[in-house]
Design an enzyme around this catalytic site. Structure first.
Site, short mmCIF file in Angstrom:
data_model
loop_
_atom_site.label_atom_id
_atom_site.label_comp_id
_atom_site.label_asym_id
_atom_site.label_seq_id
_atom_site.Cartn_x
_atom_site.Cartn_y
_atom_site.Cartn_z
N GLU A 1 16.20 -16.80 7.73
CA GLU A 1 15.42 -16.17 8.79
C GLU A 1 14.51 -15.09 8.22
O GLU A 1 13.33 -14.99 8.58
CB GLU A 1 16.35 -15.57 9.85
N HIS B 1 18.10 -14.15 3.45
CA HIS B 1 18.55 -15.27 4.28
C HIS B 1 17.34 -16.03 4.81
O HIS B 1 16.20 -15.54 4.77
CB HIS B 1 19.41 -14.76 5.42
N TRP C 1 32.86 -42.15 -24.38
CA TRP C 1 32.55 -42.05 -22.96
C TRP C 1 32.90 -43.37 -22.31
O TRP C 1 32.50 -44.43 -22.80
CB TRP C 1 31.07 -41.77 -22.76
#
Length: 350
Positions: A60, A58, A177
């Site tokens: 921290e 994470h 497309w």
């Protein structure tokens, strides 16, 4: 850090750095994007951490690993409340306590009932905690993740491509497309922010799409994962179609009931669904009020006849639903429109 005004300004600047760090990750789903900056007691930057996805440290912890022993007495400025639970990694609140962090400044409180409580744990241990700094900006990092947690279902983004007369396929069914290469590349950037890409069996049989994030090595952001492919419908699809290749996992859902489809997504941990093809499946979600964002690419061209981008249930103009526009941009020769479906009928014009 000197005066209160100086401290606030330093921490606000650090929070912007943390937000930018989190934003540099295309997607951490099913986890949130999080950034963390560690500051010395004098306000100097020690480390910048970020969360890169499930199973990785994470934010921290990433910052603490960079700072080492220098983290003792530091201030942690983090975009999301430090978690208080053990999942694939340990609780960040405990990691901050063990490192000796003296103060934590957070932006968004954690809406996840399984992870919340980190701020209370830190306060109980004597750490000074302040919340709400740049909360709105931090919340923008994880709109879809937060929605999924608070609503109990994935956030649904519907993307379509159409001509100026609103058609997504010619009368013979061909649709590749309609929009430009620039628009198709732009789509890859958005796909990278989802953890599931969904299409109906009709669209898969007609176009044989991969339903993957392509050219990932060339995307201007870190990207090393593929979303879950979800194919919805009861029509059989031969095993040699590209949606069954080994590039990404594929989930078959033999239902056209949007609630049932989303329930299957929840079972698979999906937070953000990218709905792309075809008009019947899109219509089912639209009619059920389960489209949370619309991204349309409009090509400067006309077909005159063909298939509409959406098969809805509108009978009269009273059924017209407004779109609250958030962004309109030119992408190559095409126009990209991003908006949120309105929840009330458009008022009659005088």
């Amino acid at each position: 850090m000197g005066t209160e005004a100086g401290r606030t300004g330093t921490e606000q600047q650090a929070m912007r750095v943390a937000i930018d760090a989190a934003r540099s990750v295309a997607s951490a789903l099913p986890n949130p994007r999080v950034g963390c900056v560690l500051l010395t007691p004098a306000g100097e930057q020690l480390a910048v951490g970020l969360h890169r996805g499930a199973g990785t440290p994470h934010a921290e912890v990433d910052a603490l690993q960079q700072a080492g022993d220098a983290a003792r007495g530091a201030t942690a400025v983090v975009t999301l409340e430090p978690c208080a639970h053990t999942g694939r990694t340990g609780p960040c609140a405990e990691a901050l306590l063990e490192a000796g962090v003296a103060r934590v400044v957070l932006a968004q409180t954690d809406p996840n009932p399984e992870a919340t409580g980190g701020a209370d744990r830190l306060r109980a241990a004597g750490v000074e905690v302040e919340s709400g700094l740049l909360a709105d900006e931090a919340a923008e990092l994880n709109v879809e993740w937060t929605f999924a947690l608070t609503h109990g279902r994935p956030f649904v983004t519907w993307k379509y491509a159409a001509t100026m007369d609103g058609l997504s396929a010619a009368p013979d069914g061909s649709s590749k497309w309609i929009t430009s290469a620039e628009a198709r590349r732009d789509v890859q950037l958005f796909r990278a922010g989802a953890d599931a890409i969904m299409a109906g069996t009709g669209a898969v049989l007609a176009d044989d799409p991969r339903l993957t994030v392509r050219d990932a090595d060339d995307l201007p952001l870190p990207y090393d994962r593929q979303p879950l492919r979800v194919v919805v419908g009861e029509t059989h699809i031969p095993s040699y179609y590209r949606v069954f290749d080994r590039v990404a996992p594929t989930l078959l859902v033999q239902s056209r009931e949007p609630d049932e489809v989303l329930a299957k997504m929840v079972e698979n941990g999906v937070r953000h669904v990218w709905l792309e093809g075809g008009p019947r499946l899109a219509g089912a979600f639209w009619n059920a009020g389960l489209v949370d964002r619309v991204i349309g690419y409009i090509a400067p061209a006309m077909l005159g006849s063909g298939r509409a981008a959406l098969e809805g249930e509108a009978a009269t103009l009273a059924d017209l639903r407004p779109i609250d526009l958030h962004d309109v941009a030119r992408i190559g020769p095409d126009i990209r429109i991003i908006g949120t479906p309105g929840r009330a009928p458009r008022e009659e014009m005088p």
